[in-house]
Scaffold this active site. Structure first.
Site, PDB file in Angstrom:
ATOM      1  N   ASP A   7       0.804  -1.076  -0.080  1.00  0.00           N
ATOM      2  CA  ASP A   7      -0.021   0.098  -0.121  1.00  0.00           C
ATOM      3  C   ASP A   7       0.955   1.164  -0.080  1.00  0.00           C
ATOM      4  OD1 ASP A   7      -2.741   1.104   0.084  1.00  0.00           O
ATOM      5  OD2 ASP A   7      -1.840   2.134   1.985  1.00  0.00           O
ATOM      6  N   GLU A   9       0.743   5.729   0.520  1.00  0.00           N
ATOM      7  CA  GLU A   9       0.293   7.088   0.532  1.00  0.00           C
ATOM      8  C   GLU A   9       0.771   8.124  -0.223  1.00  0.00           C
ATOM      9  OE1 GLU A   9      -2.507   6.955   2.121  1.00  0.00           O
ATOM     10  OE2 GLU A   9      -2.526   5.103   3.136  1.00  0.00           O
ATOM     11  N   GLU A  52      -6.719  17.832   1.342  1.00  0.00           N
ATOM     12  CA  GLU A  52      -7.688  16.634   1.038  1.00  0.00           C
ATOM     13  C   GLU A  52      -6.819  15.154   1.243  1.00  0.00           C
ATOM     14  OE1 GLU A  52      -7.332  18.786  -1.297  1.00  0.00           O
ATOM     15  OE2 GLU A  52      -9.367  19.856  -1.608  1.00  0.00           O
ATOM     16  N   HIS A 152      -5.934   6.454   7.093  1.00  0.00           N
ATOM     17  CA  HIS A 152      -4.966   5.575   6.314  1.00  0.00           C
ATOM     18  C   HIS A 152      -3.577   5.687   6.753  1.00  0.00           C
ATOM     19  CE1 HIS A 152      -8.226   4.537   3.162  1.00  0.00           C
ATOM     20  NE2 HIS A 152      -8.899   5.376   3.751  1.00  0.00           N
ATOM     21  N   ASP A 157      -2.650  -0.394   6.572  1.00  0.00           N
ATOM     22  CA  ASP A 157      -3.533  -1.017   5.578  1.00  0.00           C
ATOM     23  C   ASP A 157      -3.065  -2.360   4.928  1.00  0.00           C
ATOM     24  OD1 ASP A 157      -5.117   1.033   6.203  1.00  0.00           O
ATOM     25  OD2 ASP A 157      -4.621   2.323   4.137  1.00  0.00           O
TER      26      ASP A 157
END
Length: 241
Positions: A7, A9, A52, A152, A157
């Site tokens: 995963d 980000e 965001e 997150h 994750d």
């Protein structure tokens, strides 16, 4: 089989707009068992992070100010995932970002580095059409505790994804165990020499059968205004010279 749950980000939603990877989390499965090995790193992207995105993962520019650049961690990352099968939720997103980071450094894409990619988002949609397929939704479906997931995070994750993936494919594991328990056809169980396998007989269609098949495809195409999945598209006539 070596698999890596992966995963990332990022600073935003689209690497084509200059967004970059800021966190990578990976956990290793070997023959469907967690090995305890993992790869986790925060990365200074050298650019701002969309507000965001910060609201989703909580990672700020100040936190990343003293973290390494991707070029400083790429060797370790490639060594960890090399030759493994990647398992990623919404794989096109993470693969797009990582391929961009690798290509900015003149390195090969993930498909030249790894054995393949499984997208658990696509798998979930195929298994349960019309139902929610987010990682949180899958944790609820398979009764996996994700109560500690307020934001997150790539490593968290990836760990949750490992549990989800094992739950989603548990039937496949049972099938493989069943196959392993059964003797192979032709195998000797009394110490005698193995029996010869029977040769496979291939029966090919004759001319009449091929003609009937072509006629059926033509009928399908006629009923669908020339569209038939099993026929090549009609050629456009050449433009007048």
């Amino acid at each position: 089989m070596r698999q890596i749950m992966l995963d990332t980000e990022t600073t935003g939603l689209d690497w084509r707009n200059g967004d970059r990877v800021i966190e990578i989390g990976c956990v290793e499965l070997l023959n469907r068992s967690l090995t305890g090995r993992h790869f986790h790193v925060y990365i200074n992207p050298g650019r701002s992070i969309d507000a965001e995105a910060v609201a989703v993962h909580g990672i700020t520019e100040e936190f990343l100010a003293d973290k390494p650049r991707f070029a400083e961690i790429v060797d370790d990352f490639e060594a960890f995932v090399r030759d493994a099968e990647l398992v990623i939720h919404n794989a096109s997103f993470d693969v797009g970002f990582l391929d961009n980071e690798l290509q900015l450094l003149g390195r090969g894409r993930l498909d030249t580095l790894c054995a393949g990619v499984i997208d658990t988002l696509r798998m979930a949609k195929e298994q349960n059409p019309g139902k929610k397929a987010s990682l949180d939704a899958l944790c609820d479906r398979y009764e996996i505790d994700n109560g500690h997931r307020e934001l997150h995070g790539a490593l968290l994750d990836a760990e949750l994804l490992a549990e989800v993936y094992l739950a989603m494919t548990r039937g496949q594991e049972s099938l493989m165990i069943g196959l392993d328990d059964e003797p192979l056809p032709g195998a000797a169980d009394d110490g005698a020499a193995p029996r010869e396998r029977a040769s496979i007989v291939v029966v090919r269609a004759d001319a009449a059968e091929l003609g009937a098949h072509e006629a059926m495809l033509a009928d399908i195409a006629k009923a669908n205004k020339g569209l038939c999945l099993w026929l090549p598209p009609a050629q456009e006539p050449p433009a007048p010279g």
